[in-house]
Design a protein around this motif. Sequence first.
Motif, PDB file in Angstrom:
ATOM      1  N   PHE A 141      32.107  29.825  38.881  1.00  0.00           N
ATOM      2  CA  PHE A 141      30.742  29.606  38.386  1.00  0.00           C
ATOM      3  C   PHE A 141      29.925  28.791  39.388  1.00  0.00           C
ATOM      4  N   SER A 145      26.536  29.836  41.344  1.00  0.00           N
ATOM      5  CA  SER A 145      25.334  29.009  41.260  1.00  0.00           C
ATOM      6  C   SER A 145      24.781  28.705  42.650  1.00  0.00           C
ATOM      7  N   ALA A 162      27.078  28.713  31.950  1.00  0.00           N
ATOM      8  CA  ALA A 162      28.429  28.559  32.506  1.00  0.00           C
ATOM      9  C   ALA A 162      29.171  27.414  31.819  1.00  0.00           C
ATOM     10  N   THR A 166      32.493  27.916  29.543  1.00  0.00           N
ATOM     11  CA  THR A 166      33.731  27.185  29.861  1.00  0.00           C
ATOM     12  C   THR A 166      34.235  26.405  28.655  1.00  0.00           C
TER      13      THR A 166
END
Length: 316
Positions: A141, A145, A162, A166
């Motif tokens: 992630f 990003s 994200a 998670t």
Amino acid sequence: MQNQQTSQLTQGALMAAVFTVLLAISVYVPLLNVVTTLFLAVPIAWYSAKYPWQASALFSVVCLILSAIVGGLLALPIALIHIPLGLVIGLSIYHKKSKLFMFMASGIVLLLSVMLQYMASIWLFGINVIEEMMTAMEASFKQTSVLMDQVGASTVEFDKMANQLTLTFETLLPALLVLSVFISVWLLLLILLPVLKRLGIEVPKFPPFRDMKLPKSVLWYYLIVLLVSLLSDLQPGTMPYMIFMNASVVLQFLLFLQGVSFYHFYIKQEGWPKWVAVLVTILAFPLQSFTSIVGIVDLGFDIRGWVKRAHDFKGK
């Protein structure tokens, strides 16, 4: 008596040899190991279905020792999954248990095997598979990003998504593990039982899926979990939140199966072709929420009885 013991030893040696060959292929031969691993439990199940638990347990220990000799540490994790699984399947057949009992017992044994191996990997080697998986997910992630930031895209919403994803995955991991284990057992039984039947073993059968009916207590458990979740201020990351979220996911999945079972029941009552049942089952997944509601109504109000009475009346 002597002939029986000789036959038992001969068949045990033969099945142990078959297991060892399958295990060796599963450890050392790429691509082909995908197939052989699926059938590793067959020799254990075949032998356990023919002889009592004492002989079957001894045979399983011999196969475990052979696994360590043939494949070393690489083979033991595979063996410790498929040997107990084959033992439970075989003993269920030997004692003439139902297929539902076999399914539940196999699922519990496989779940215990996975959990014990997970704890052993932490204690013996300091390897936490779940932590490493979470770290890899977070790194993925973060990399995405960074790439979005480099091309000038806003990363605020992505980072929020994200983080939420998670946290959700970490929270629901127990439920996902349980569901994946039992789905794996169901698929393995679909493969293993026909093979055992071809090898002369009398295997039990599941009743038709359309006749599946969960206990009504499942509905009450779901309502309790739903009410607690709505009325309580459960904070994400806390133990109560994790417990109720996982219970909710498992119960929703069971009610989803109940709904799909009702679809199959209705299609059978109407005499529609089998391809309709296949199509409806596929469409049930994107319509999961609606299907779960159908399962709740079917479980709570016995709409199958209404459908059957209406069908019988129409037939007259």
